[in-house]
Design a protein around this motif. Structure first.
Motif, mmCIF file in Angstrom:
data_model
loop_
_atom_site.group_PDB
_atom_site.id
_atom_site.type_symbol
_atom_site.label_atom_id
_atom_site.label_comp_id
_atom_site.label_asym_id
_atom_site.label_seq_id
_atom_site.Cartn_x
_atom_site.Cartn_y
_atom_site.Cartn_z
ATOM 1 N N UNK A 89 0.855 -1.183 0.000
ATOM 2 C CA UNK A 89 0.000 0.000 0.000
ATOM 3 C C UNK A 89 0.889 1.232 0.000
ATOM 4 N N UNK A 90 0.295 2.393 -0.203
ATOM 5 C CA UNK A 90 1.037 3.644 -0.118
ATOM 6 C C UNK A 90 1.234 3.983 1.355
ATOM 7 N N UNK A 91 2.484 4.047 1.806
ATOM 8 C CA UNK A 91 2.807 4.401 3.191
ATOM 9 C C UNK A 91 3.415 5.794 3.172
ATOM 10 N N UNK A 92 2.722 6.734 3.800
ATOM 11 C CA UNK A 92 3.061 8.155 3.689
ATOM 12 C C UNK A 92 3.592 8.662 5.022
ATOM 13 N N UNK A 93 4.687 9.417 4.978
ATOM 14 C CA UNK A 93 5.279 9.954 6.203
ATOM 15 C C UNK A 93 6.243 11.071 5.842
ATOM 16 N N UNK A 94 6.765 11.723 6.863
ATOM 17 C CA UNK A 94 7.819 12.706 6.649
ATOM 18 C C UNK A 94 9.075 11.986 6.161
ATOM 19 N N UNK A 95 9.895 12.708 5.380
ATOM 20 C CA UNK A 95 11.082 12.075 4.817
ATOM 21 C C UNK A 95 12.028 11.556 5.896
ATOM 22 N N UNK A 96 12.099 12.250 7.041
ATOM 23 C CA UNK A 96 12.961 11.780 8.125
ATOM 24 C C UNK A 96 12.399 10.522 8.782
ATOM 25 N N UNK A 97 11.091 10.344 8.712
ATOM 26 C CA UNK A 97 10.489 9.132 9.266
ATOM 27 C C UNK A 97 10.986 7.907 8.518
ATOM 28 N N UNK A 98 11.005 7.983 7.187
ATOM 29 C CA UNK A 98 11.532 6.851 6.406
ATOM 30 C C UNK A 98 12.963 6.540 6.818
ATOM 31 N N UNK A 99 13.790 7.583 6.929
ATOM 32 C CA UNK A 99 15.191 7.381 7.310
ATOM 33 C C UNK A 99 15.297 6.703 8.672
ATOM 34 N N UNK A 100 14.485 7.146 9.641
ATOM 35 C CA UNK A 100 14.577 6.615 11.000
ATOM 36 C C UNK A 100 14.009 5.199 11.102
ATOM 37 N N UNK A 102 14.166 2.934 8.793
ATOM 38 C CA UNK A 102 15.204 2.062 8.241
ATOM 39 C C UNK A 102 16.370 1.938 9.225
ATOM 40 N N UNK A 103 16.784 3.061 9.815
ATOM 41 C CA UNK A 103 17.924 3.030 10.736
ATOM 42 C C UNK A 103 17.618 2.234 12.001
ATOM 43 N N UNK A 104 16.396 2.372 12.520
ATOM 44 C CA UNK A 104 16.035 1.692 13.774
ATOM 45 C C UNK A 104 15.825 0.208 13.590
ATOM 46 N N UNK A 105 15.333 -0.184 12.409
ATOM 47 C CA UNK A 105 15.036 -1.590 12.193
ATOM 48 C C UNK A 105 14.087 -2.122 13.246
ATOM 49 N N UNK A 106 14.426 -3.266 13.818
ATOM 50 C CA UNK A 106 13.625 -3.870 14.883
ATOM 51 C C UNK A 106 14.378 -3.845 16.214
ATOM 52 N N UNK A 107 15.243 -2.843 16.376
ATOM 53 C CA UNK A 107 16.072 -2.776 17.564
ATOM 54 C C UNK A 107 15.298 -2.657 18.859
ATOM 55 N N UNK A 120 7.780 -9.964 12.769
ATOM 56 C CA UNK A 120 7.803 -8.599 12.265
ATOM 57 C C UNK A 120 8.735 -8.462 11.063
ATOM 58 N N UNK A 121 8.387 -7.521 10.210
ATOM 59 C CA UNK A 121 9.222 -7.190 9.052
ATOM 60 C C UNK A 121 9.180 -5.675 8.849
ATOM 61 N N UNK A 122 10.348 -5.078 8.684
ATOM 62 C CA UNK A 122 10.410 -3.627 8.512
ATOM 63 C C UNK A 122 9.841 -3.246 7.156
ATOM 64 N N UNK A 123 8.883 -2.343 7.177
ATOM 65 C CA UNK A 123 8.266 -1.831 5.946
ATOM 66 C C UNK A 123 8.247 -0.300 6.054
ATOM 67 N N UNK A 124 9.272 0.373 5.529
ATOM 68 C CA UNK A 124 9.349 1.826 5.706
ATOM 69 C C UNK A 124 8.359 2.566 4.805
#
Length: 311
Positions: A89-100, A102-107, A120-124
């Motif tokens: 689906x279309x997942x909409x967010x601020x550009x920094x949200x996508x970056x974070x 991905x960086x956070x993963x499932x930590x 769980x699976x990361x879906x930015x």
């Protein structure tokens, strides 16, 4: 944990808030807006099971209409871990949200190993913006507005001007202590002014705006005053502690919460002091803090116990 099931509240015709208990650690709110042939979803949940429960509630309420758009109000896992349940689906967010994301993963899973996370699976987010973006769910206008750094660096709110409903994400905690360690104390105060401006000046027949917080019961703009008082209390107390050369933990241990003692998750106080100290030292809003220091301080303030996650 054996917690009560989530509740569903229709806050305006075709606009629903999905509420999980009182919003303690791991129990966030989500929401959705119905269109004639689809659904727009605001946030997901912390675990696979909770996100699939959300999907089931959306399906029952919508008559099986597909989720065509998913908005993430910020990157934290309790609002994004379930993205994959609703894809593609279309997942909409601020550009920094996508970056974070991905960086956070499932930590986050490492903090609470006893939680049943599921598979769980990361879906930015796959559609991003920087300031404002307008979506439509049928004829319902959804204005996405960047208000960060506040709770995080990437907070957005979703304002529905027609029914006057604001999905505020974690810029608003109702009943729990605000948490600004990954964002900004000064930015959170500025964000409250933005929310006041968004929700102000109702037409006489429309009534006050409805706010769906990121955690806690549905409310209205009056909740913003209490959040501001707490944040100014943190700022004033932090300035005293900073000038007295106390560590954030030392300051938190000697602070009387007074009017704010009823807020759950009080251990966030020491984390908020860390953010306040960083800003007093001249660091820019949202600058990363060493969480390997902040979270042990929260645990120490909490009597040596990791804050309990109810997910």
């Amino acid at each position: 944990m054996d917690t009560p099931p989530p509740s569903l509240e229709e806050v305006a015709p075709g606009v629903f808030a999905y509420l999980q208990l009182h919003g303690q650690w791991g129990l966030n709110n989500a929401g959705f807006i119905l269109a004639p042939d689809a659904v727009t979803l605001i946030d997901t949940c912390f675990t696979e099971r909770r996100s699939r429960d959300l999907a089931a509630a959306v399906g029952r309420t919508s008559g099986g209409r597909p989720v065509r758009a998913l908005v993430n109000t910020h990157h934290h896992g309790d609002h994004t871990h379930g993205n994959f349940v609703f894809g593609p689906t279309a997942i909409v967010a601020h550009e920094k949200c996508r970056e974070e994301v991905i960086a956070a993963g499932l930590g986050t899973k490492a903090l609470w190993p006893y939680v049943d996370w599921g598979d769980l699976r990361v879906e930015p987010p796959n559609i991003t913006f920087t300031d404002r973006l307008t979506l439509y769910a049928g004829d319902t206008e959804i204005q996405l507005i960047y208000v960060g750094p506040a709770h995080t660096t990437n907070d957005i709110v979703a304002w529905l001007p027609g029914p006057r409903v604001l999905f505020a994400g974690d810029v608003v905690f109702n009943g729990g202590a605000p948490f600004v360690v990954m964002g900004s104390l000064s930015g959170s105060l500025a964000a409250l002014d933005t929310l006041r401006a968004i929700t102000a000046h109702p037409e006489a027949h429309e009534g006050p705006a409805i706010i769906v917080p990121g955690h806690g019961p549905v409310t209205d703009a009056s909740v913003l005053d209490g959040i501001e008082r707490y944040l100014r209390f943190v700022a004033d107390t932090a300035r005293f502690g900073y000038e007295a050369d106390l560590t954030p933990l030392e300051l938190a241990r000697q602070t009387d919460l007074g009017d704010f003692a009823h807020l759950h998750d009080s251990e966030r106080l020491v984390a908020n002091f860390h953010r306040a100290y960083a800003e007093l030292a001249g660091h820019p809003p949202g600058a990363p803090l060493p969480l390997t220091t902040v979270f042990p301080d929260m645990i120490a303030f909490n009597g040596g116990e990791v804050p309990r996650c109810l997910a």
